[in-house]
Every structure is written in C-alpha cells, then in structure tokens.
Enzyme design. Structure first.
Site, PDB file in Angstrom:
ATOM      1  N   LEU A 123      33.373  40.923  42.267  1.00 50.17           N
ATOM      2  CA  LEU A 123      33.511  40.643  43.674  1.00 50.17           C
ATOM      3  C   LEU A 123      33.759  38.860  42.038  1.00 50.17           C
ATOM      4  O   LEU A 123      33.127  38.309  41.627  1.00 50.17           O
ATOM      5  CB  LEU A 123      32.139  39.959  44.202  1.00 50.17           C
ATOM      6  CG  LEU A 123      31.984  41.042  45.424  1.00 50.17           C
ATOM      7  CD1 LEU A 123      30.492  41.089  45.425  1.00 50.17           C
ATOM      8  CD2 LEU A 123      32.846  41.192  46.175  1.00 50.17           C
ATOM      9  N   HIS A 124      35.238  38.484  43.268  1.00 53.71           N
ATOM     10  CA  HIS A 124      35.401  37.258  41.714  1.00 53.71           C
ATOM     11  C   HIS A 124      36.480  36.080  42.843  1.00 53.71           C
ATOM     12  O   HIS A 124      36.592  35.340  42.655  1.00 53.71           O
ATOM     13  CB  HIS A 124      35.638  37.795  40.234  1.00 53.71           C
ATOM     14  CG  HIS A 124      37.325  37.668  40.321  1.00 53.71           C
ATOM     15  ND1 HIS A 124      37.455  39.028  40.614  1.00 53.71           N
ATOM     16  CD2 HIS A 124      37.744  37.729  39.792  1.00 53.71           C
ATOM     17  CE1 HIS A 124      38.655  39.224  40.359  1.00 53.71           C
ATOM     18  NE2 HIS A 124      38.976  38.453  40.014  1.00 53.71           N
ATOM     19  N   ARG A 125      37.072  37.299  43.576  1.00 51.88           N
ATOM     20  CA  ARG A 125      38.521  35.858  44.686  1.00 51.88           C
ATOM     21  C   ARG A 125      37.611  34.742  44.892  1.00 51.88           C
ATOM     22  O   ARG A 125      36.685  34.664  46.120  1.00 51.88           O
ATOM     23  CB  ARG A 125      38.870  37.089  45.734  1.00 51.88           C
ATOM     24  CG  ARG A 125      39.495  38.524  45.384  1.00 51.88           C
ATOM     25  CD  ARG A 125      41.586  37.969  44.162  1.00 51.88           C
ATOM     26  NE  ARG A 125      41.546  38.458  43.257  1.00 51.88           N
ATOM     27  CZ  ARG A 125      41.716  39.008  42.525  1.00 51.88           C
ATOM     28  NH1 ARG A 125      42.110  37.593  42.408  1.00 51.88           N
ATOM     29  NH2 ARG A 125      42.038  40.087  42.168  1.00 51.88           N
TER      30      ARG A 125
END
Ligand code: UD1
Ligand code: UDP
Length: 360
Positions: free
Chosen positions: A202-204
């Site tokens: 997860l990194h957006r």
C-alpha cells in the site's frame, strides 16, 4: 550513438533491466542515469544487486521533496547533463516524477525520447502518475506500449501511429527471467508463515496520505486479516501515518520493511492472494496466477482484469472479497495478456536500433 536510460524509483529498475540487456547485446553504447528519487537500499540498490543491471554511470541524488521540487531538481541536473553530452536517444520508464522530468528536458532541448510503458491511462487526474503519463506521452518520439488498449488512448490524444510500437511488457521479462529464483518455502520460513497467507502493498497517496482514508483502509485490512494473515512490506510513504493510526494492532497484520525483489516475488508466488494499490504488482500477479485485489477505484492496467487475475475493490468490500478468493483457491488456468512473454526487451531493442538507423 549513445542511448541514455533514466531510472530513479523502484518500479523503474525491473523495467529497464531487460531493455539495457537487449541493447547491449546489439552493441549499442549506453549510459544509465539514476536520479536518486528513491535511495533506501530496499527501494533502489538491492535491484542492482539482484537484477542484471549495470551500475548507474551517474546518480543525480535528488532525493525526496514536493512534486515541484523533486521534478525541478531532476530537470536542472538532466538539462546540464544532456547539453554536455547530447544523447542520441533518452529512454524513460513508467510514470514517476523522474520520468516526466526527463521528458520535459528532452523536449525543450531537442533530444529524442522513447517512453517505455506509454499509453496507460487511469483517466484519474487526481493521481500524480496520470499527469506524468499524459505529459510524457505527448512529448515522446517513440511510444512503446505494453498492452493493446494503449494504442487507442494515444491515438485519441493525437500521438501519430508511426510513433507507437506494441512491444509487450519488459517488467514481465524480468519476472520470467527470475522465476526460478522465486522459491516460497525458505522465505515463508524466514517470516514464520506456517499456513495460508496474503501479501499486501500500500503506498498510493489516495490511500495512505489522508487520515480518513487511512483509517478506513486500516479498518478494512484488520477485518481482512481475520480471514487470513497478511504480510505487508510497507513502503516508506505513509508508513508513519498508518502505524500511528494503529495499523499494526492486529494479530493477523504483519508489517515488515520493503523487501528485495526476489524475496518479495517469492512470497507473492506462495500466497493465496495479494492486496495492493501498486501498478506493477497488478501485472506480476496476473502472470503468476495469484488472485489480486486492487484497493483503488480505477486502474491504468485494465488488461489485468480482462486477461488476468485482478479485481478492483473498495475498502469496505475487501474482507468479503478476500474471503471469496481464499475459498475459491488459485485458478488452474488463467489468461495472460498478449506479448507478456519475456521478449519485450528484445522488441524494444529492435524498435530503437531501427529508429536510430533511420536517423543516421
Ligand atoms: C513514487 C512514485 C509512484 C510509484 C512509487 C513506487 C511519483 C510521483 N510517485 O512514489 O508512482 O508508485 O514511487 O514505489 O513519482 N522515501 C523514503 N525512502 C526512499 C524514497 C522515499 O523514505 O528511498 C519516503 C520519503 O518520505 C518521501 C516519500 O517516501 O517523501 C515519497 O517518495 P516519492 O519518491 O516522492 O514518492 P513515492 O510515494 O515513493
Ligand atoms: N517490489 C519489491 N519489494 C516490495 C514491494 C514491491 O521488490 O516490497 C517490487 C515489485 O516487483 C513491484 C515493483 O517493486 O512491481 C514496483 O512496485 P511499486 O508498488 O513500488 O511501484 P508501482 O508499480 O506502483 O509504481
């Protein structure tokens, strides 16, 4: 004739490696520039150790910053470099800030530009990557596309057909070339994974930057971890926020640092499912036949849904969707997009060499 490759962030490295290798086999003179956008060992250096990538000739060392400051720092450094050395062609990869910065410099000083992974569109301009894609594609001389629908996107934006080449997906060249090294058992043992598990990345910004979105995400991930334990090699972006908001406070959530490519792909290969907002991971799971639940309202890679194992899900729907894919098990057969066959690097080299010959 010198071809200069611009890399800077984690997803660039597995895309550039097969292109550089294929051009080297044709005897072309090449230079590799690392902008320094990513600098942690596990986001950068480890790819040079694990993949068949030459050392960068230059590291611009731009580091982190706001979009404007990071993009501008890359532009200033590259303008100086290109004015001094005048490459015959600059090759950029994907949709990160280093990509668009190089494209703008090339266009303004008249250096030809090739864009690997051109034409992908999420049609969501709130994503910084969508802006980077559109600008880079508008400026490139060679639009090297990974999937057929990109042709229509580019044509509708006025990119001439003569610039567009359907070459396949070089990231999948890297995956297929390294497949024998993806051995889940020892990596699972190292992470004390004794039964079925999922992997998440997860990194957006839309998921991790905003407190309300991050809270909804954490709630959903905790419920999903009731279904099956989830190992999360957490990207530095948003890490502090997610952890401060209690992401790690669930027995089934296992947060670790970003992993090297081989370790990460080994874990993905052995998982029952992947939860992600990454672009590349949607493609890799498609080829490995691992069910992928993408926590986004859209994707610039719809081919991984129509010809792969990907599904878009909301945070609220994630726990039920994960339960469904875990109960259904891995597919016995699944379609894989055309030309994701390990030969994209060679096709790109053929296009580049032909194009350079035409100019000389
Ligand atoms: C960038 C790309 C994104 C890509 C992602 C892949 C842009 C606009 N975004 O996002 O498209 O999916 O890389 O991983 O180019 N940081 C570190 N160590 C590093 C690098 C970054 O700790 O080596 C931290 C810094 O706090 C930095 C933050 O991560 O401010 C964001 O880094 P940045 O390169 O700006 O964007 P990413 O979120 O990594
Ligand atoms: N990756 C990795 N270790 C990790 C997470 C990802 O090696 O812990 C690899 C994986 O191959 C992925 C690539 O890094 O496709 C780029 O991923 P990222 O999500 O950072 O970028 P995106 O594709 O979303 O731009």
């Amino acid at each position: 004739m010198t071809v200069v490759h611009i890399t800077g962030a984690r997803p660039n490295f597995p895309k550039a490696a097969p292109v550089i290798r294929a051009l080297a086999a044709r005897g072309l003179e090449q230079r590799l520039v690392h902008t320094g956008q990513h600098y942690d060992d596990k986001l950068s250096e480890i790819f040079f150790r694990e993949l068949d990538l030459p050392r960068p000739d230059v590291n611009l060392g731009v580091g982190s910053g706001s979009h404007a400051s990071q993009t501008a720092a890359v532009m200033i450094a590259l303008e100086e470099l290109f004015l001094a050395s005048r490459p015959s062609l600059v090759v950029v990869y994907g949709d990160v800030n280093s990509t668009v910065a190089a494209a703008m410099v090339c266009a303004k000083i008249g250096v030809p530009l090739a864009h690997v992974e051109a034409g992908l569109r999420s049609f969501d301009l709130t994503m910084p990557e969508e802006i980077n894609r559109k600008v880079t594609d508008a400026l490139c001389d060679l639009a090297l596309i990974t999937s057929p629908e990109a042709w229509g996107h580019l044509a509708r934006e006025g990119v001439a057909d003569s610039k567009i080449h359907f070459v396949g997906n070089p990231m999948i060249d890297t995956l297929l070339g390294q497949l024998d090294r993806f051995d889940p058992a020892p990596v699972q043992a190292a992470h004390a994974l004794t039964g079925p598990y999922a992997v998440a990345t997860l990194h957006r910004p839309a998921n991790v930057d905003d407190v309300a979105s991050a809270q909804a995400l954490i709630q959903a991930m905790h419920k999903a971890a009731d279904v099956v334990p989830i190992l999360i090699p957490l990207h530095p972006r948003g890490r502090a926020r997610l952890m401060d908001l209690g992401f790690g406070d669930h027995a089934g959530i296992r947060v670790v640092d970003p992993l090297g490519y081989v370790e990460f792909m080994s874990l993905v290969r052995g998982s029952v499912a992947v939860v992600t907002d990454s672009g590349g991971v949607q493609e890799e799971t498609t080829v490995l036949g691992v069910p992928c639940l993408t926590l986004r309202p859209n994707t610039e890679r719809p081919i991984t849904i129509t010809s792969g194992t990907n599904k878009l899900v909301t945070a609220a729907a994630l726990p039920d969707e994960l339960r469904a894919v875990v109960e259904a098990g891995r597919p016995a057969t699944w379609p894989v997009p055309p030309l994701w066959d390990g030969k994209a690097g060679e096709r790109i080299a053929e296009v580049v060499v032909t194009w350079l010959a035409g100019r000389s």
